[in-house]
Scaffold this motif. Sequence first.
Motif, PDB file in Angstrom:
ATOM      1  N   ARG A   1       0.823  -1.210   0.000  1.00 58.27           N
ATOM      2  CA  ARG A   1       0.000   0.000   0.000  1.00 58.27           C
ATOM      3  C   ARG A   1       0.855   1.258   0.000  1.00 58.27           C
ATOM      4  O   ARG A   1       0.503   2.275  -0.618  1.00 58.27           O
ATOM      5  N   LEU A   2       1.991   1.218   0.696  1.00 58.37           N
ATOM      6  CA  LEU A   2       2.872   2.383   0.730  1.00 58.37           C
ATOM      7  C   LEU A   2       3.539   2.614  -0.625  1.00 58.37           C
ATOM      8  O   LEU A   2       3.758   3.766  -1.022  1.00 58.37           O
ATOM      9  N   VAL A   3       3.850   1.550  -1.339  1.00 61.18           N
ATOM     10  CA  VAL A   3       4.389   1.684  -2.694  1.00 61.18           C
ATOM     11  C   VAL A   3       3.321   2.248  -3.622  1.00 61.18           C
ATOM     12  O   VAL A   3       3.573   3.147  -4.435  1.00 61.18           O
ATOM     13  N   ARG A   4       2.110   1.744  -3.477  1.00 59.06           N
ATOM     14  CA  ARG A   4       0.998   2.247  -4.292  1.00 59.06           C
ATOM     15  C   ARG A   4       0.741   3.728  -4.000  1.00 59.06           C
ATOM     16  O   ARG A   4       0.443   4.513  -4.896  1.00 59.06           O
ATOM     17  N   GLY A   5       0.879   4.109  -2.720  1.00 58.13           N
ATOM     18  CA  GLY A   5       0.660   5.503  -2.354  1.00 58.13           C
ATOM     19  C   GLY A   5       1.663   6.446  -2.993  1.00 58.13           C
ATOM     20  O   GLY A   5       1.344   7.620  -3.255  1.00 58.13           O
ATOM     21  N   ALA A   6       2.877   5.937  -3.259  1.00 59.37           N
ATOM     22  CA  ALA A   6       3.890   6.795  -3.879  1.00 59.37           C
ATOM     23  C   ALA A   6       3.494   7.229  -5.283  1.00 59.37           C
ATOM     24  O   ALA A   6       3.957   8.272  -5.772  1.00 59.37           O
ATOM     25  N   ASP A   7       2.628   6.464  -5.933  1.00 56.27           N
ATOM     26  CA  ASP A   7       2.176   6.847  -7.275  1.00 56.27           C
ATOM     27  C   ASP A   7       1.436   8.180  -7.263  1.00 56.27           C
ATOM     28  O   ASP A   7       1.376   8.877  -8.288  1.00 56.27           O
ATOM     29  N   ALA A   8       0.859   8.539  -6.100  1.00 55.85           N
ATOM     30  CA  ALA A   8       0.109   9.794  -6.009  1.00 55.85           C
ATOM     31  C   ALA A   8       1.020  11.014  -6.172  1.00 55.85           C
ATOM     32  O   ALA A   8       0.523  12.113  -6.443  1.00 55.85           O
ATOM     33  N   ILE A   9       2.318  10.831  -5.998  1.00 47.97           N
ATOM     34  CA  ILE A   9       3.242  11.956  -6.204  1.00 47.97           C
ATOM     35  C   ILE A   9       3.104  12.494  -7.623  1.00 47.97           C
ATOM     36  O   ILE A   9       3.181  13.708  -7.859  1.00 47.97           O
ATOM     37  N   ASP A  10       2.858  11.594  -8.573  1.00 49.33           N
ATOM     38  CA  ASP A  10       2.741  12.005  -9.980  1.00 49.33           C
ATOM     39  C   ASP A  10       1.480  12.819 -10.247  1.00 49.33           C
ATOM     40  O   ASP A  10       1.382  13.489 -11.277  1.00 49.33           O
ATOM     41  N   SER A  11       0.508  12.760  -9.324  1.00 46.59           N
ATOM     42  CA  SER A  11      -0.766  13.442  -9.545  1.00 46.59           C
ATOM     43  C   SER A  11      -0.899  14.742  -8.767  1.00 46.59           C
ATOM     44  O   SER A  11      -1.958  15.388  -8.813  1.00 46.59           O
ATOM     45  N   LEU A  12       0.135  15.135  -8.027  1.00 42.01           N
ATOM     46  CA  LEU A  12       0.062  16.363  -7.250  1.00 42.01           C
ATOM     47  C   LEU A  12      -0.067  17.580  -8.161  1.00 42.01           C
ATOM     48  O   LEU A  12       0.530  17.635  -9.244  1.00 42.01           O
ATOM     49  N   LYS A  13      -0.848  18.554  -7.690  1.00 46.20           N
ATOM     50  CA  LYS A  13      -1.121  19.760  -8.471  1.00 46.20           C
ATOM     51  C   LYS A  13      -0.674  21.002  -7.693  1.00 46.20           C
ATOM     52  O   LYS A  13      -0.476  20.954  -6.471  1.00 46.20           O
ATOM     53  N   ASP A  14      -0.549  22.106  -8.402  1.00 43.52           N
ATOM     54  CA  ASP A  14      -0.204  23.365  -7.749  1.00 43.52           C
ATOM     55  C   ASP A  14      -1.198  23.661  -6.632  1.00 43.52           C
ATOM     56  O   ASP A  14      -2.414  23.540  -6.817  1.00 43.52           O
ATOM     57  N   GLY A  15      -0.656  24.039  -5.460  1.00 36.27           N
ATOM     58  CA  GLY A  15      -1.512  24.384  -4.331  1.00 36.27           C
ATOM     59  C   GLY A  15      -1.862  23.222  -3.429  1.00 36.27           C
ATOM     60  O   GLY A  15      -2.447  23.427  -2.358  1.00 36.27           O
ATOM     61  N   ASP A  16      -1.536  21.981  -3.816  1.00 33.31           N
ATOM     62  CA  ASP A  16      -1.823  20.821  -2.968  1.00 33.31           C
ATOM     63  C   ASP A  16      -0.977  20.881  -1.693  1.00 33.31           C
ATOM     64  O   ASP A  16       0.143  21.403  -1.689  1.00 33.31           O
ATOM     65  N   THR A  17      -1.544  20.316  -0.618  1.00 33.87           N
ATOM     66  CA  THR A  17      -0.840  20.251   0.659  1.00 33.87           C
ATOM     67  C   THR A  17      -0.456  18.815   0.972  1.00 33.87           C
ATOM     68  O   THR A  17      -1.300  17.924   0.901  1.00 33.87           O
ATOM     69  N   VAL A  18       0.793  18.598   1.303  1.00 33.78           N
ATOM     70  CA  VAL A  18       1.325  17.273   1.623  1.00 33.78           C
ATOM     71  C   VAL A  18       1.618  17.222   3.121  1.00 33.78           C
ATOM     72  O   VAL A  18       2.269  18.118   3.668  1.00 33.78           O
ATOM     73  N   LEU A  19       1.133  16.181   3.774  1.00 31.82           N
ATOM     74  CA  LEU A  19       1.388  15.989   5.200  1.00 31.82           C
ATOM     75  C   LEU A  19       2.649  15.155   5.386  1.00 31.82           C
ATOM     76  O   LEU A  19       2.763  14.055   4.844  1.00 31.82           O
ATOM     77  N   ILE A  20       3.592  15.680   6.133  1.00 30.12           N
ATOM     78  CA  ILE A  20       4.789  14.944   6.522  1.00 30.12           C
ATOM     79  C   ILE A  20       4.559  14.437   7.947  1.00 30.12           C
ATOM     80  O   ILE A  20       4.440  15.228   8.886  1.00 30.12           O
ATOM     81  N   GLY A  21       4.462  13.120   8.112  1.00 30.76           N
ATOM     82  CA  GLY A  21       4.194  12.532   9.416  1.00 30.76           C
ATOM     83  C   GLY A  21       5.460  12.013  10.061  1.00 30.76           C
ATOM     84  O   GLY A  21       6.132  11.136   9.503  1.00 30.76           O
ATOM     85  N   GLU A  22       5.813  12.559  11.214  1.00 32.47           N
ATOM     86  CA  GLU A  22       6.986  12.106  11.964  1.00 32.47           C
ATOM     87  C   GLU A  22       6.524  11.430  13.242  1.00 32.47           C
ATOM     88  O   GLU A  22       5.693  11.967  13.973  1.00 32.47           O
ATOM     89  N   ALA A  23       7.056  10.261  13.524  1.00 31.80           N
ATOM     90  CA  ALA A  23       6.643   9.520  14.716  1.00 31.80           C
ATOM     91  C   ALA A  23       7.333  10.020  15.979  1.00 31.80           C
ATOM     92  O   ALA A  23       6.893   9.715  17.080  1.00 31.80           O
TER      93      ALA A  23
END
Length: 406
Positions: free
Chosen positions: A281-303
């Motif tokens: 699922r985490l590998v599949r989620g990386a595909d979403a990087i290709d679909s990011l658009k101007d103005g999108d917000t990415v959450l960086i999660g640190e444990a």
Amino acid sequence: MSNKAPRGVRLAIALAGRRNAGKSSLINALTGQMTAIVSDTPGTTTDPVAKHYELLPLGPVTFHDTAGLDDTGELGQLRMSATRKVLNRSDVAVVVVGEEGVTDHERGIIETIRGLSIPIIVAFNKSDLRTPSSEELAAVRAEGAPCLVVSAQNGSGVDALKQAIIDAAPLEFRQERRLVGDLVSEGDWVVCVVPIDLAAPKGRLILPQVQVLRDLLDSDAVAVTVKEREIEAVLAGMGRRPALVITDSQVVMSVAADVPEDIPLTTFSTLFARHKGDLRRLVRGADAIDSLKDGDTVLIGEACSHHNVADDIGRVKIPRWISQYTGRDLRFEVYAGHDFPDDLERFSLVIHCGACMLNRTEMLRRMAECERRGLPVTNYGVAISKVQGVLGRVISPFPELGDSAT
């Protein structure tokens, strides 16, 4: 020693219930120590209290004493919110029932825990003052929850409760879950590439590197640890082909260029993506990087929470690499420690750390919540390998991915 075990490898056990049900007394009885303050005054426990303990054969565990889930007032709501956060990262929950027996409060607690898919045990405490009726016990058992009669005061039933916790623990805590040992054989040589930069902790290695090295030693493999500048010379001088090269994700592109294609290569973070989460699922989620658009917000999660350093991996490097790769004008927000936003819908992607400081239950729950909201999630190592153009190679050592590792 149990108090030296990393938080992320401990079984987390939460005791939940109404105020004055005897949760604190029961933790003291379970651990054989005065861990929590005990009082007849309802609401004595205001903030969650954690106690490390060695519960064999499971090994290191953490018992969490929590505030009562029937608290009142504005402050009480905050206490109950803190209790729910503890439940969110627990592997087993013990619902403690006091003298009043099972009421709507207990039923609500059980329903909440069931919604989190956490194994439940119901402990009728204070049996020295009141013994629950057979009808009460039958009603709880009819709903599929094991229940026991205990007394924190005189210790009766406490050992049985410990055994019930052991029996309820997720399978991964009762059966060893390997980080890398299933990818190598006894006598194999494995090269670990560990950069020493500003972000490296002074005088020690970071936890993922330590845990991987330990797992290799437990597998009777030979672990050779080098910095990235030495990898070519080490490979040339080894006189044998290593079974695997494991590198820090931050230098994966340069290491991939220096390691021949016929030598399997992966990263520490990718190993943790599999160990703590769901690699597919985490590998599949990386595909979403290709679909990011101007103005999108990415959450960086640190444990874990840590002091920011120059060129911090989660706060500086990954945002820079993602922005360069996509060519988009993106926003990045960092949530550290156990904080995870409630309004996930406003994000377009979650990039999570390797989760070495989380248990697998909490990481999987975070992933499930993202999936429920339709939000793709990946992790540091997978995302970095994706934008550096080496993801196919980095995931190829994992047979369970099948056709995904191309």
